[in-house]
Design an enzyme around this catalytic site. Structure first.
Site, PDB file in Angstrom:
ATOM      1  N   ARG A   1       0.830  -1.205   0.000  1.00  0.00           N
ATOM      2  CA  ARG A   1       0.000   0.000   0.000  1.00  0.00           C
ATOM      3  C   ARG A   1       0.868   1.260   0.000  1.00  0.00           C
ATOM      4  O   ARG A   1       0.540   2.261  -0.642  1.00  0.00           O
ATOM      5  CB  ARG A   1      -0.960  -0.004   1.193  1.00  0.00           C
ATOM      6  CG  ARG A   1      -1.981   1.126   1.158  1.00  0.00           C
ATOM      7  CD  ARG A   1      -3.069   0.951   2.187  1.00  0.00           C
ATOM      8  NE  ARG A   1      -2.557   1.049   3.551  1.00  0.00           N
ATOM      9  CZ  ARG A   1      -3.305   0.919   4.641  1.00  0.00           C
ATOM     10  NH1 ARG A   1      -4.601   0.655   4.514  1.00  0.00           N
ATOM     11  NH2 ARG A   1      -2.780   1.016   5.845  1.00  0.00           N
TER      12      ARG A   1
ATOM     13  N   LYS B   1      -2.806   6.634   1.611  1.00  0.00           N
ATOM     14  CA  LYS B   1      -2.709   7.054   3.016  1.00  0.00           C
ATOM     15  C   LYS B   1      -1.771   8.262   3.155  1.00  0.00           C
ATOM     16  O   LYS B   1      -0.766   8.232   3.876  1.00  0.00           O
ATOM     17  CB  LYS B   1      -2.234   5.877   3.864  1.00  0.00           C
ATOM     18  CG  LYS B   1      -2.699   5.945   5.313  1.00  0.00           C
ATOM     19  CD  LYS B   1      -2.446   4.618   6.017  1.00  0.00           C
ATOM     20  CE  LYS B   1      -2.817   4.659   7.492  1.00  0.00           C
ATOM     21  NZ  LYS B   1      -4.263   4.837   7.692  1.00  0.00           N
TER      22      LYS B   1
ATOM     23  N   GLU C   1     -16.448   6.415   4.236  1.00  0.00           N
ATOM     24  CA  GLU C   1     -15.796   5.820   5.403  1.00  0.00           C
ATOM     25  C   GLU C   1     -15.870   6.769   6.582  1.00  0.00           C
ATOM     26  O   GLU C   1     -16.256   7.940   6.458  1.00  0.00           O
ATOM     27  CB  GLU C   1     -14.350   5.460   5.094  1.00  0.00           C
ATOM     28  CG  GLU C   1     -13.447   6.602   4.688  1.00  0.00           C
ATOM     29  CD  GLU C   1     -12.028   6.122   4.408  1.00  0.00           C
ATOM     30  OE1 GLU C   1     -11.286   5.901   5.379  1.00  0.00           O
ATOM     31  OE2 GLU C   1     -11.676   5.966   3.226  1.00  0.00           O
TER      32      GLU C   1
END
Length: 418
Positions: free
Chosen positions: A162, A264, A300
């Site tokens: 990721r 992220k 989210e």
């Protein structure tokens, strides 16, 4: 002051170099056969390498790095005895530990020669890319102590992958998967005494990747730093594993199509603070965001993914560029399917919350958190009777027992350190 040779679990030897104010662990080539001499200076110890046989006056003792490592008594006591803190009252807050890992890379280059250093402040130019233009990413994963004292990491390769994807989006070089995993293992072992006793919490691992080089005009930084630090943690929400109360935000948005919501990056989290702070001031635990186009589909929570259960069918918003592909989310989907549940990744309308049997959140920090109520445009919908629902309880139990080594890891998700 004496030097110390220690060995990592991945065939990498390290030299522990104490100085007046700090110590660092420098990687040594396994093919190097040299004698090491230190000359004290007012601020540090300089290293002189001479040909010959590798030697050290450090004491031989059992080490977290290798059964045959050579370590000093001081370093051994720091890494093999539990830290003296109140393990029964850990929250999710920063606790300084012993060591951090640092690795640097020039723009267009590759990461290499990382080292463990004493945990402490870092130095950055005021013109660093991360400070001026937000060129930074972070990751989050955990280590757990088993009953036999060994340590388990949970899916570190997924975090590495990721990070690679996020780095490409943010125009940054990134460590390889192998470099990432080795760095995580070395950092955890160096801070082994901070891994909570079984059942008392976990060691939260925070890798950072940032543009540390100075840049004035808008451009990728000329230098990058990969850093890992750790902290022992308990429950993320103050409610613990009791249900949390969410409010749906329909004016402010976390991410937009084509933006960076799916990686992220650090800026994603600063953007939620305004709505989150307002929600907490009104007594809510956190905020649930909607898509910014139709303003009716779930995305989210501030730092975790959302799941809705209806008639034993589990639904969660599909990953489409504005939602972070959570590793706990991915794990819960796989666990649920292995337990015989039907799982749907799709557009989930906010109205579906009104008829849901259960709602729960997932994330590295929260693991699985049951939702007790959701408020949308003044209407409050409650779920359950003050605890986990049947589905979320089952999934939470399986996942946490797997993470802690209490059941067989048929998924091959954990990596054991000793």
């Amino acid at each position: 002051m004496e030097s110390t040779i220690v060995s990592s679990p991945l065939s990498q030897n390290y030299l522990l170099c104490p100085s007046r104010n700090s110590s660092s662990l420098l990687p040594l080539s396994s093919s190097s056969h040299r004698s090491l001499h230190f000359s004290p200076s007012p601020s540090s110890l300089s290293l002189k390498l001479q040909k010959g046989n590798l030697f050290s006056n450090a004491l031989r003792a059992v080490s977290p790095f290798s059964p045959d490592a050579i370590v000093s008594d001081t370093y051994r006591s720091e890494t093999t005895e539990l830290a003296d803190i109140d393990w029964d009252n850990l929250g999710f807050a920063y606790v300084p530990t012993d060591y951090m890992y640092i690795m640097k890379c020039a723009r267009g280059g590759s990461f290499s020669k990382g080292e463990l250093q004493r945990f402490g402040n870092i130095e950055l130019s005021p013109s660093a890319g991360v400070l001026n233009y937000g060129q930074g990413l972070f990751e989050g994963l955990k280590a757990f102590r088993k009953e036999d004292g060994n340590i388990l990491l949970f899916r570190p390769q997924e975090n590495a992958l990721r990070l690679n994807i996020g780095a490409e989006r943010m125009c940054m070089p990134s460590p390889t998967v192998a470099q990432f995993v080795e760095a995580v293992k070395a950092t955890v072992l160096a801070n082994k005494r901070w891994v909570p006793p079984p059942g008392k919490g976990s060691l939260y691992i925070r890798p950072l990747l940032m543009g540390s080089g100075a840049v004035l005009g808008l451009a990728p930084a000329p230098e990058y730093t990969f850093l890992i630090y750790v902290s022992p943690v308990g429950n993320y929400f103050k409610e613990g594993v009791t249900p949390i109360n969410l409010v749906v935000e329909h004016e402010l948005h976390r991410a937009t199509p084509g933006g960076t919501g799916g990686v992220k990056t650090i800026g994603n989290y600063a953007a939620v603070l305004k709505a989150q702070s307002a929600a907490k001031a009104k007594g809510y635990s956190d905020v649930l965001y909607l898509d910014c186009v139709h303003k009716k589909y779930l995305e989210e929570v501030s730092s975790c993914n959302i799941f809705v259960v209806k008639d034993n069918v589990i639904s969660t918003p599909a990953i489409k560029g504005t939602i972070l592909p959570g590793i706990t989310r991915k794990s819960i989907i796989d666990v649920a399917r292995s337990q015989g549940f039907q799982v749907e990744e799709r557009l989930v309308a906010v109205d579906e919350l009104l008829e849901a049997d259960e709602v729960f959140c997932t994330g590295t920090a929260v693991v699985v958190s049951p939702v007790g109520s959701i408020t949308y445009k003044g209407r409050r919908v409650s779920y359950g009777e003050g605890g986990f629902g049947a589905v979320s309880q089952q999934l939470y139990t399986v996942l946490t027992r797997l993470q802690m080594g209490l059941i067989e890891d048929k998924m091959n998700w954990t990596a054991e350190l000793n």
